[in-house]
Design a protein around this motif. Structure first.
Motif, PDB file in Angstrom:
ATOM      1  N   GLU A  37      -9.474  46.138   2.672  1.00  0.00           N
ATOM      2  CA  GLU A  37      -9.384  46.931   3.924  1.00  0.00           C
ATOM      3  C   GLU A  37      -8.328  46.916   5.489  1.00  0.00           C
ATOM      4  N   ASP A  38      -8.320  45.048   5.706  1.00  0.00           N
ATOM      5  CA  ASP A  38      -7.170  44.357   6.444  1.00  0.00           C
ATOM      6  C   ASP A  38      -5.793  43.652   5.357  1.00  0.00           C
ATOM      7  N   GLY A  39      -5.729  44.144   4.385  1.00  0.00           N
ATOM      8  CA  GLY A  39      -4.392  44.161   3.605  1.00  0.00           C
ATOM      9  C   GLY A  39      -4.037  42.687   2.765  1.00  0.00           C
ATOM     10  N   ARG A  40      -5.008  41.639   2.569  1.00  0.00           N
ATOM     11  CA  ARG A  40      -5.360  40.473   2.133  1.00  0.00           C
ATOM     12  C   ARG A  40      -5.584  40.932   0.645  1.00  0.00           C
ATOM     13  N   GLU A  41      -5.231  40.136  -0.282  1.00  0.00           N
ATOM     14  CA  GLU A  41      -5.945  39.794  -1.703  1.00  0.00           C
ATOM     15  C   GLU A  41      -7.405  38.907  -2.241  1.00  0.00           C
ATOM     16  N   TYR A  42      -7.710  39.914  -2.238  1.00  0.00           N
ATOM     17  CA  TYR A  42      -9.010  38.818  -3.097  1.00  0.00           C
ATOM     18  C   TYR A  42      -8.641  37.780  -4.133  1.00  0.00           C
ATOM     19  N   ASP A  43      -9.288  37.132  -3.556  1.00  0.00           N
ATOM     20  CA  ASP A  43      -8.918  35.588  -4.252  1.00  0.00           C
ATOM     21  C   ASP A  43      -9.658  35.390  -5.821  1.00  0.00           C
ATOM     22  N   ARG A  44     -11.053  36.506  -6.198  1.00  0.00           N
ATOM     23  CA  ARG A  44     -11.548  36.215  -7.172  1.00  0.00           C
ATOM     24  C   ARG A  44     -10.956  36.883  -7.831  1.00  0.00           C
ATOM     25  N   PRO A  45     -10.792  37.180  -9.308  1.00  0.00           N
ATOM     26  CA  PRO A  45     -10.126  38.654 -10.031  1.00  0.00           C
ATOM     27  C   PRO A  45     -11.504  38.947 -10.858  1.00  0.00           C
ATOM     28  N   GLY A  46     -11.385  40.027 -10.816  1.00  0.00           N
ATOM     29  CA  GLY A  46     -12.201  41.062 -12.031  1.00  0.00           C
ATOM     30  C   GLY A  46     -12.205  41.081 -13.000  1.00  0.00           C
ATOM     31  N   THR A  47     -12.519  41.487 -14.014  1.00  0.00           N
ATOM     32  CA  THR A  47     -12.301  42.094 -14.964  1.00  0.00           C
ATOM     33  C   THR A  47     -12.719  44.442 -15.381  1.00  0.00           C
ATOM     34  N   LEU A  48     -12.162  44.624 -15.746  1.00  0.00           N
ATOM     35  CA  LEU A  48     -12.090  46.267 -16.737  1.00  0.00           C
ATOM     36  C   LEU A  48     -13.695  46.270 -17.785  1.00  0.00           C
ATOM     37  N   GLN A  49     -15.037  46.805 -16.858  1.00  0.00           N
ATOM     38  CA  GLN A  49     -16.300  47.294 -17.503  1.00  0.00           C
ATOM     39  C   GLN A  49     -16.058  47.936 -18.373  1.00  0.00           C
ATOM     40  N   PHE A  50     -15.482  49.432 -18.074  1.00  0.00           N
ATOM     41  CA  PHE A  50     -16.172  50.401 -18.792  1.00  0.00           C
ATOM     42  C   PHE A  50     -14.927  51.407 -18.016  1.00  0.00           C
ATOM     43  N   SER A  51     -15.093  52.819 -18.532  1.00  0.00           N
ATOM     44  CA  SER A  51     -14.519  54.015 -18.288  1.00  0.00           C
ATOM     45  C   SER A  51     -14.345  54.760 -18.674  1.00  0.00           C
ATOM     46  N   GLU A  52     -15.089  55.661 -17.723  1.00  0.00           N
ATOM     47  CA  GLU A  52     -15.677  57.259 -17.936  1.00  0.00           C
ATOM     48  C   GLU A  52     -15.194  58.021 -18.935  1.00  0.00           C
ATOM     49  N   VAL A  53     -16.217  58.887 -20.277  1.00  0.00           N
ATOM     50  CA  VAL A  53     -15.457  59.402 -20.925  1.00  0.00           C
ATOM     51  C   VAL A  53     -15.324  60.488 -21.342  1.00  0.00           C
ATOM     52  N   THR A  54     -15.529  61.166 -19.600  1.00  0.00           N
ATOM     53  CA  THR A  54     -15.090  62.813 -18.891  1.00  0.00           C
ATOM     54  C   THR A  54     -14.321  62.196 -17.983  1.00  0.00           C
ATOM     55  N   VAL A  55     -13.861  63.413 -17.573  1.00  0.00           N
ATOM     56  CA  VAL A  55     -12.712  64.120 -16.073  1.00  0.00           C
ATOM     57  C   VAL A  55     -13.413  64.161 -15.450  1.00  0.00           C
ATOM     58  N   ASP A  56     -13.432  64.156 -14.610  1.00  0.00           N
ATOM     59  CA  ASP A  56     -14.074  65.116 -12.892  1.00  0.00           C
ATOM     60  C   ASP A  56     -13.313  66.332 -13.303  1.00  0.00           C
ATOM     61  N   GLN A  57     -13.894  67.272 -12.906  1.00  0.00           N
ATOM     62  CA  GLN A  57     -13.313  68.759 -12.825  1.00  0.00           C
ATOM     63  C   GLN A  57     -12.818  69.636 -11.634  1.00  0.00           C
ATOM     64  N   THR A  58     -13.520  68.604 -10.479  1.00  0.00           N
ATOM     65  CA  THR A  58     -12.679  69.069  -8.905  1.00  0.00           C
ATOM     66  C   THR A  58     -11.696  67.809  -8.885  1.00  0.00           C
ATOM     67  N   THR A  59     -11.795  66.922 -10.029  1.00  0.00           N
ATOM     68  CA  THR A  59     -10.873  66.531  -8.792  1.00  0.00           C
ATOM     69  C   THR A  59      -9.339  65.702  -9.938  1.00  0.00           C
ATOM     70  N   SER A  60     -10.138  66.178 -11.364  1.00  0.00           N
ATOM     71  CA  SER A  60      -8.862  65.789 -12.605  1.00  0.00           C
ATOM     72  C   SER A  60      -9.063  64.387 -13.079  1.00  0.00           C
ATOM     73  N   SER A  61     -10.004  63.716 -12.293  1.00  0.00           N
ATOM     74  CA  SER A  61      -9.379  62.096 -12.593  1.00  0.00           C
ATOM     75  C   SER A  61     -10.942  61.379 -13.317  1.00  0.00           C
ATOM     76  N   VAL A  62     -10.269  60.124 -13.816  1.00  0.00           N
ATOM     77  CA  VAL A  62     -11.198  59.390 -14.843  1.00  0.00           C
ATOM     78  C   VAL A  62     -11.842  58.005 -13.382  1.00  0.00           C
ATOM     79  N   THR A  63     -13.230  58.457 -13.737  1.00  0.00           N
ATOM     80  CA  THR A  63     -13.553  56.742 -12.889  1.00  0.00           C
ATOM     81  C   THR A  63     -14.070  55.375 -14.196  1.00  0.00           C
ATOM     82  N   LEU A  64     -13.068  54.456 -13.583  1.00  0.00           N
ATOM     83  CA  LEU A  64     -13.366  53.299 -13.921  1.00  0.00           C
ATOM     84  C   LEU A  64     -13.872  52.092 -13.339  1.00  0.00           C
ATOM     85  N   ARG A  65     -14.772  51.479 -14.089  1.00  0.00           N
ATOM     86  CA  ARG A  65     -16.122  50.242 -13.213  1.00  0.00           C
ATOM     87  C   ARG A  65     -16.133  49.001 -13.837  1.00  0.00           C
ATOM     88  N   ALA A  66     -15.000  48.318 -12.791  1.00  0.00           N
ATOM     89  CA  ALA A  66     -14.763  46.739 -12.495  1.00  0.00           C
ATOM     90  C   ALA A  66     -15.837  45.690 -12.644  1.00  0.00           C
TER      91      ALA A  66
END
Length: 424
Positions: A274-303
């Motif tokens: 939130e303060d503009g700094r980059e977190y020093d530890r990288p993460g990995t993408l775990q999964f992506s939702e298989v459905t699209v949110d009808q209200t926002t036309s977006s897909v949720t990704l979890r890392a």
């Protein structure tokens, strides 16, 4: 006349009845031949002055700085907003009722799985256990007596000393006693479990929140209000939403071979706090939702990210830089080299073989650090002007100082204040 000088500016030849005359009062009356000779000399003199003004030397070449560009594999990084989510959350509730005698933890401190958090008064549950144990012992004693009776009646029944009915009754009594023993053992186990439940333990390892009860409070089994919440923060999840249109475009580029996709389980993710700094530890993408949110036309990704210091907290707003693919032939152009034409199109000044500059339209896809990622409009070895753009004029030759991309980056780092330069 020879040897005299005349002011050619005062001579005004006019045509009057086919004769050339001179304005009176300015020059003595001259012969026609002399006047013509004088006018011819003045005209020649004037012509030489004009050609001298037009033949001025051209401006020298203008000095500029150019960077020689080459294509690079550039990761396709998408920056998306997201929220931090706990890896695990457990709301602790009592499984038996009673009065809280002790709180065995400090609020906000880490606890381990199975660690006692509260102690409910165990007196009544200890008494129930003792009663169950006594009932079991009674059932076992009755069963032992029934077993002795059966053992005694079996040989007597063969000798017809006792009736078969008496033997059958003794066997039935034994089996009933064995069932009573089994039920008594179950009651003992239940009482022991209830006694153990008087120690309210943490189901997971994590950090405790605020306690909603204090010693002396009465709790009941199955109550809706939790006593405390335990949250596992290491590792931790970050959930972001990506527009489905962007996801479709990414898949089209992957299918067309324009970019190379990240291998499964290897998509690297970075966080901007939130303060503009980059977190020093990288993460990995775990999964992506298989459905699209009808209200926002977006897909949720979890890392998932490591969080040993507890810097990331559930509910925190972050921006996630997701590396979903790699563009193998992109150009990294310094931002100061890119401008916009009257149509809003991005252009760069490329030095041609004759030393002049050419305004070339390019396609800018995104930024990476202080550079634009250009996906179209440039070729390997192009010399792009980065300093001195204000000196460029149509057709003007340029005296360019060429830098490699590495040299330009080193100059940019050296120009930074010492406090902001990267550690070596």
């Amino acid at each position: 006349m020879i040897g005299q000088s005349y002011d050619c500016a005062r001579i005004r030849p006019v045509e009057r009845s086919g004769l050339l005359s001179v304005r009176p009062g300015r020059l003595p009356v001259l012969g026609i031949g002399a006047a013509l000779l004088l006018l011819t000399a003045c005209q020649e003199t004037g012509g030489q002055g004009g050609s001298s003004a037009q033949g001025a030397p051209s401006a020298p070449p203008q000095g500029v700085t150019a960077v020689i560009l080459h294509p690079h594999p550039v990761p396709v990084v998408t920056e998306l907003p997201g929220r931090v989510t706990a890896f695990q959350t457990a709301e602790v509730r009592p499984q038996v009722g009673g009065v809280i005698r002790d709180r065995l933890f400090t609020e906000g401190q880490p606890v381990t799985a199975g660690q006692p958090l509260y102690q409910i008064d165990p007196a009544s549950y200890q008494a129930a256990l003792n009663s169950a144990i006594a009932a079991q012992q009674k059932a076992e004693a009755a069963t032992a007596s029934a077993q002795l009776t059966v053992n005694r009646y079996q040989p007597l029944a063969k000798e017809k000393a006792v009736s078969q009915q008496d033997l059958d009754t003794a066997i039935a009594t034994l089996r009933q006693g064995q069932a009573d023993v089994a039920a008594a053992k179950a009651n003992v186990e239940t009482a022991r479990i209830n006694l153990e439940y008087t120690k309210v333990r943490s189901p997971i390892s994590g950090r405790t929140g605020r306690s909603s009860v204090t010693p002396g409070a009465l709790v009941t089994a199955g109550q809706t209000t939790s006593m405390v919440t335990v949250t596992q923060l290491d590792p931790i999840y970050v959930d972001v939403t990506q527009p489905s249109s962007a996801l479709l475009g990414l898949r089209r580029d992957l299918a067309a071979g324009r970019i190379q996709g990240a291998a499964a389980g290897q998509a690297e993710v970075r966080l901007v706090l939130e303060d503009g700094r980059e977190y020093d530890r990288p993460g990995t993408l775990q999964f992506s939702e298989v459905t699209v949110d009808q209200t926002t036309s977006s897909v949720t990704l979890r890392a998932v990210f490591p969080n040993p210091d507890g810097l990331l907290m559930p509910g925190m707003y972050v921006r996630e830089k997701l590396r979903q693919a790699t563009d193998p032939n992109a150009f990294l152009v310094p931002q100061q080299a890119v401008s916009r034409n009257s149509h809003g199109q991005a252009i760069v000044q490329v030095i041609k073989a004759d030393g002049s500059a050419e305004a070339r339209p390019v396609t800018t896809d995104r930024t990476q650090g202080s550079k634009w990622v250009v996906t179209d409009g440039l070729s390997d070895g192009d010399r792009v002007v980065v300093e001195g753009l204000q000196k460029i004029r149509p057709g003007v030759k340029l005296a360019a100082t060429d830098l490699t991309e590495e040299q330009f980056d080193q100059r940019a780092v050296a120009a930074l204040p010492s406090s902001t330069q990267p550690a070596r």
